[in-house]
Motif scaffolding. Structure first.
Motif, PDB file in Angstrom:
ATOM      1  N   ASP A   7       0.409  -1.424   0.124  1.00 16.73           N
ATOM      2  CA  ASP A   7      -0.022   0.363  -0.153  1.00 16.73           C
ATOM      3  C   ASP A   7       0.906   1.413   0.076  1.00 16.73           C
ATOM      4  OD1 ASP A   7      -2.288  -1.482   1.973  1.00 16.73           O
ATOM      5  OD2 ASP A   7      -1.605  -1.823  -0.251  1.00 16.73           O
ATOM      6  N   ALA A   8       1.919   1.420   1.291  1.00 20.65           N
ATOM      7  CA  ALA A   8       2.553   2.915   0.737  1.00 20.65           C
ATOM      8  C   ALA A   8       3.430   2.713  -0.207  1.00 20.65           C
ATOM      9  CB  ALA A   8       3.256   2.058   1.913  1.00 20.65           C
ATOM     10  N   VAL A   9       3.842   2.190  -0.758  1.00 19.33           N
ATOM     11  CA  VAL A   9       4.705   1.728  -2.401  1.00 19.33           C
ATOM     12  C   VAL A   9       3.386   2.404  -3.805  1.00 19.33           C
ATOM     13  CG1 VAL A   9       5.916   0.676  -3.898  1.00 19.33           C
ATOM     14  CG2 VAL A   9       6.514  -0.316  -2.142  1.00 19.33           C
ATOM     15  N   VAL A  10       2.693   1.851  -3.660  1.00 21.28           N
ATOM     16  CA  VAL A  10       1.755   2.625  -4.439  1.00 21.28           C
ATOM     17  C   VAL A  10       0.987   3.504  -4.609  1.00 21.28           C
ATOM     18  CG1 VAL A  10      -0.740   1.884  -5.208  1.00 21.28           C
ATOM     19  CG2 VAL A  10       0.767   0.758  -4.685  1.00 21.28           C
ATOM     20  N   ILE A  34      12.290   9.150  -5.323  1.00 22.73           N
ATOM     21  CA  ILE A  34      12.669   8.273  -4.907  1.00 22.73           C
ATOM     22  C   ILE A  34      13.939   7.682  -5.761  1.00 22.73           C
ATOM     23  CG2 ILE A  34      13.298   5.878  -3.807  1.00 22.73           C
ATOM     24  CD1 ILE A  34      10.044   5.338  -3.044  1.00 22.73           C
ATOM     25  N   ARG A  35      14.390   8.049  -6.839  1.00 27.21           N
ATOM     26  CA  ARG A  35      15.561   8.131  -8.235  1.00 27.21           C
ATOM     27  C   ARG A  35      15.966   8.868  -7.589  1.00 27.21           C
ATOM     28  NH1 ARG A  35      16.269   3.984 -11.068  1.00 27.21           N
ATOM     29  NH2 ARG A  35      14.272   2.886 -11.464  1.00 27.21           N
ATOM     30  N   VAL A  36      15.214  10.515  -7.472  1.00 32.40           N
ATOM     31  CA  VAL A  36      16.492  11.630  -7.146  1.00 32.40           C
ATOM     32  C   VAL A  36      17.190  11.187  -6.166  1.00 32.40           C
ATOM     33  CG1 VAL A  36      16.567  14.077  -6.651  1.00 32.40           C
ATOM     34  CG2 VAL A  36      14.497  12.685  -8.455  1.00 32.40           C
ATOM     35  N   LEU A  37      16.111  10.692  -4.257  1.00 30.16           N
ATOM     36  CA  LEU A  37      17.477  10.865  -3.385  1.00 30.16           C
ATOM     37  C   LEU A  37      18.238   9.504  -3.257  1.00 30.16           C
ATOM     38  CD1 LEU A  37      13.695  10.096  -0.858  1.00 30.16           C
ATOM     39  CD2 LEU A  37      15.372  12.085  -1.779  1.00 30.16           C
ATOM     40  N   VAL A  38      17.717   7.917  -4.324  1.00 30.78           N
ATOM     41  CA  VAL A  38      18.663   7.361  -4.226  1.00 30.78           C
ATOM     42  C   VAL A  38      19.819   7.809  -4.899  1.00 30.78           C
ATOM     43  CG1 VAL A  38      19.683   4.992  -5.352  1.00 30.78           C
ATOM     44  CG2 VAL A  38      17.162   5.500  -4.153  1.00 30.78           C
ATOM     45  N   SER A  39      19.610   8.675  -5.896  1.00 31.07           N
ATOM     46  CA  SER A  39      21.256   9.843  -6.274  1.00 31.07           C
ATOM     47  C   SER A  39      21.870  10.338  -5.551  1.00 31.07           C
ATOM     48  CB  SER A  39      20.502  10.078  -7.757  1.00 31.07           C
ATOM     49  OG  SER A  39      20.055  11.914  -7.358  1.00 31.07           O
ATOM     50  N   ARG A  40      21.474  10.780  -4.635  1.00 37.23           N
ATOM     51  CA  ARG A  40      22.775  11.569  -3.559  1.00 37.23           C
ATOM     52  C   ARG A  40      22.985  10.960  -2.361  1.00 37.23           C
ATOM     53  NH1 ARG A  40      17.593  16.124  -1.558  1.00 37.23           N
ATOM     54  NH2 ARG A  40      17.321  16.569  -3.663  1.00 37.23           N
ATOM     55  N   LEU A  41      23.308   9.081  -2.890  1.00 40.20           N
ATOM     56  CA  LEU A  41      23.738   8.529  -2.855  1.00 40.20           C
ATOM     57  C   LEU A  41      25.670   8.476  -3.106  1.00 40.20           C
ATOM     58  CD1 LEU A  41      21.948   5.829  -1.019  1.00 40.20           C
ATOM     59  CD2 LEU A  41      23.144   7.048   1.074  1.00 40.20           C
ATOM     60  N   ASP A  42      26.454   8.172  -2.833  1.00 41.68           N
ATOM     61  CA  ASP A  42      27.807   8.864  -3.042  1.00 41.68           C
ATOM     62  C   ASP A  42      29.126   7.740  -3.215  1.00 41.68           C
ATOM     63  OD1 ASP A  42      29.704  10.116  -4.979  1.00 41.68           O
ATOM     64  OD2 ASP A  42      30.434  10.156  -3.796  1.00 41.68           O
ATOM     65  N   ILE A 393      13.329   2.332   2.040  1.00 42.46           N
ATOM     66  CA  ILE A 393      12.124   3.090   3.332  1.00 42.46           C
ATOM     67  C   ILE A 393      11.286   4.423   2.965  1.00 42.46           C
ATOM     68  CG2 ILE A 393      13.322   4.399   5.547  1.00 42.46           C
ATOM     69  CD1 ILE A 393      12.781   1.352   5.857  1.00 42.46           C
ATOM     70  N   ALA A 394      12.003   5.067   1.798  1.00 37.06           N
ATOM     71  CA  ALA A 394      11.257   6.024   0.953  1.00 37.06           C
ATOM     72  C   ALA A 394       9.624   5.594   0.555  1.00 37.06           C
ATOM     73  CB  ALA A 394      12.148   6.921  -0.371  1.00 37.06           C
ATOM     74  N   GLY A 395       9.848   4.141   0.139  1.00 36.16           N
ATOM     75  CA  GLY A 395       8.229   4.406  -0.606  1.00 36.16           C
ATOM     76  C   GLY A 395       7.448   3.666   0.913  1.00 36.16           C
ATOM     77  N   LEU A 396       8.266   2.781   1.495  1.00 30.28           N
ATOM     78  CA  LEU A 396       7.637   2.563   2.936  1.00 30.28           C
ATOM     79  C   LEU A 396       6.743   3.664   3.925  1.00 30.28           C
ATOM     80  CD1 LEU A 396       9.036  -0.582   3.920  1.00 30.28           C
ATOM     81  CD2 LEU A 396       7.189  -0.662   2.662  1.00 30.28           C
ATOM     82  N   THR A 397       7.930   4.826   3.670  1.00 31.02           N
ATOM     83  CA  THR A 397       6.866   6.023   4.439  1.00 31.02           C
ATOM     84  C   THR A 397       6.640   7.130   3.425  1.00 31.02           C
ATOM     85  OG1 THR A 397       9.527   6.929   4.179  1.00 31.02           O
ATOM     86  CG2 THR A 397       9.225   5.667   6.595  1.00 31.02           C
ATOM     87  N   GLY A 398       6.420   6.620   2.346  1.00 26.94           N
ATOM     88  CA  GLY A 398       6.055   8.215   2.184  1.00 26.94           C
ATOM     89  C   GLY A 398       7.055   9.429   1.400  1.00 26.94           C
ATOM     90  N   ALA A 399       8.041   8.979   1.016  1.00 32.90           N
ATOM     91  CA  ALA A 399       9.056  10.024   0.479  1.00 32.90           C
ATOM     92  C   ALA A 399       8.639  10.454  -0.480  1.00 32.90           C
ATOM     93  CB  ALA A 399      10.654   9.836   0.959  1.00 32.90           C
ATOM     94  N   THR A 400       9.018  12.175  -0.580  1.00 39.77           N
ATOM     95  CA  THR A 400       8.237  13.226  -1.042  1.00 39.77           C
ATOM     96  C   THR A 400       9.556  14.355  -1.349  1.00 39.77           C
ATOM     97  OG1 THR A 400       6.851  13.952  -0.058  1.00 39.77           O
ATOM     98  CG2 THR A 400       5.571  12.592  -1.667  1.00 39.77           C
TER      99      THR A 400
END
Ligand SMILES: [Zn+2]
Length: 402
Positions: A7-10, A34-42, A393-400
């Motif tokens: 549900d959270a991912v949807v 979420i892809r933007v957040l992942v791109s902030r890992l380095d 976790i970004a999906g499960l917590t509803g990150a925007t």
């Protein structure tokens, strides 16, 4: 296929459609926040955080170098914007060694087929494992000196900070790793690699333009190597106050309801099985993977398994280099004290029981667990685990993104 808690991912996927475009020039062209957040890992930042932790040697619990590492981690978390740091305190008072030796206990009959710790079945070549307690096994005199102070029983603390959810501050996921180590090295992999992963996620989620619906707690356990004492203390102190707002009616939740606990423990080294002569491949194997484990012998095994598959799918979507695999024998790590109260999984370079327990990581608790042992191919496996957990976790917590 069984119904999974998507549900959270949807929800996030729906939100994605109306999210503003990526804000930073270096961000990928995508509508997926979420892809933007992942791109902030380095990779270089992740390596630098591990390197920072190694300045405190093996960070053994009950020493000044361990306390200095807790202080350093707290300062780093604050500098990332995760400013509401707190500490859980507890006493560590191990039972003194018995004066009268207890009578020998007869060994149980060997299991057939053989069973590893955690319940899996070991296969193939095995090598010896153990903990190095010999200072002179550390060839670097400076590191020998840094690790010289012995552990003493007494009070301990461990640090955490929390990203407060915008609409569900009363619910949280716990993202953990243990910051203490043993073995007279630098505890670079066990568990600087997991500690740095959690710190890097705290950095990404604490950016001012990131909002999550639910809360996320980033915690660096102490006393893992002495028997999960830091995570056991947390569960003992907090499990009965979950989900209460304090003071009543304040809308503040010192201990939000637990939705999941995700542990990260040894993230770098997957060079495969030892060879028949006991030597190892010097290179990360190209088919290296992130091992996601739940414990089939736990009260909430179905919920934990469902959480594991959410992480597996996040890996397929967001991890750049290495795949994930799911196993059912999570053991000997800080997620175990949680597993009967909340969905709990661990991420690791190999399966803990069947592979680490059979000698697949020759640096484990040894003087060779130092930063210089690892190459970028090793560090990149840890980065891929970070991408996996961040995506899930970004999906499960509803990150925007605001
Ligand atoms: Zn560990």
């Amino acid at each position: 296929m069984k119904k999974c808690p998507l549900d959270a991912v949807v929800f996030v996927l729906v939100v994605t459609l109306v999210a503003p475009p990526a804000f930073a020039q270096s961000a990928p062209q995508t509508d997926d926040p979420i892809r933007v957040l992942v791109s902030r890992l380095d990779l270089e930042r992740y390596k630098a955080t591990i390197k920072g932790l190694t300045q405190f040697g093996d960070r053994r619990q009950g020493t000044q170098r361990n306390r200095a590492a807790v202080d350093w981690i707290e300062a780093q978390l604050k500098s990332y914007g995760c400013t509401n740091t707190e500490r859980l305190t507890y006493m560590f008072q191990p039972a003194p060694p018995a004066v009268v030796p207890s009578p020998p206990v007869p060994a149980p009959p060997a299991a057939n087929p053989p069973t590893s710790v955690g319940g899996g079945r070991p296969r193939g070549n095995r090598t010896r494992t153990g903990v190095n307690n010999d200072p002179n096994a550390q060839p670097d005199p400076k590191l020998r000196e840094l690790n010289a102070e012995a552990t003493v029983p007494g009070p301990r603390d461990e640090v955490y900070c929390t990203k407060i959810g915008a609409t569900r501050p009363d619910e949280m996921y716990i993202i953990g790793a243990h910051m203490d180590g043993i073995g007279w090295g630098e505890a670079a992999n066990d568990d600087g690699s997991g500690t740095a992963l959690v710190m890097e996620l705290a950095r990404v989620f604490s950016a001012p333009d990131v909002q999550t619906e639910r809360s996320i707690r980033f915690i660096l356990w102490n006393n893992e190597e002495s028997g999960l004492n830091g995570s056991r203390a947390y569960v003992a102190q907090r499990r009965d106050s979950r989900g209460q707002d304090q003071p009543a009616g304040s809308g503040k939740y010192p201990e939000p309801k637990w939705l999941g606990m995700i542990q990260h423990d040894m993230m770098l080294f997957d060079h495969g099985m030892p060879r028949p002569d006991g030597t190892m491949s010097p290179e990360q194997r190209p088919e290296a993977d992130v091992n996601i484990e739940f414990q089939s012998n736990s009260r909430l095994a179905p919920e934990s398994q469902a959480l594991a598959w959410v992480f597996y799918r996040a890996n397929e979507k967001y991890a750049t280099d290495y795949p994930a695999s799911v196993g059912s024998h999570m053991t000997n790590t800080d997620s175990n004290p949680f597993m009967d109260d909340v969905a709990a999984i661990s991420l690791r370079e190999n399966e803990r029981g069947t592979q680490i327990g059979s000698g697949w990581d020759p640096q484990w608790h040894q003087p060779t667990d130092v930063f210089a042992t690892y190459t970028d191919k090793d560090f990149r496996l840890g980065l891929n685990a970070a991408q996996t957990t961040l995506g899930a976790i970004a999906g499960l917590t509803g990150a925007t993104l605001k």
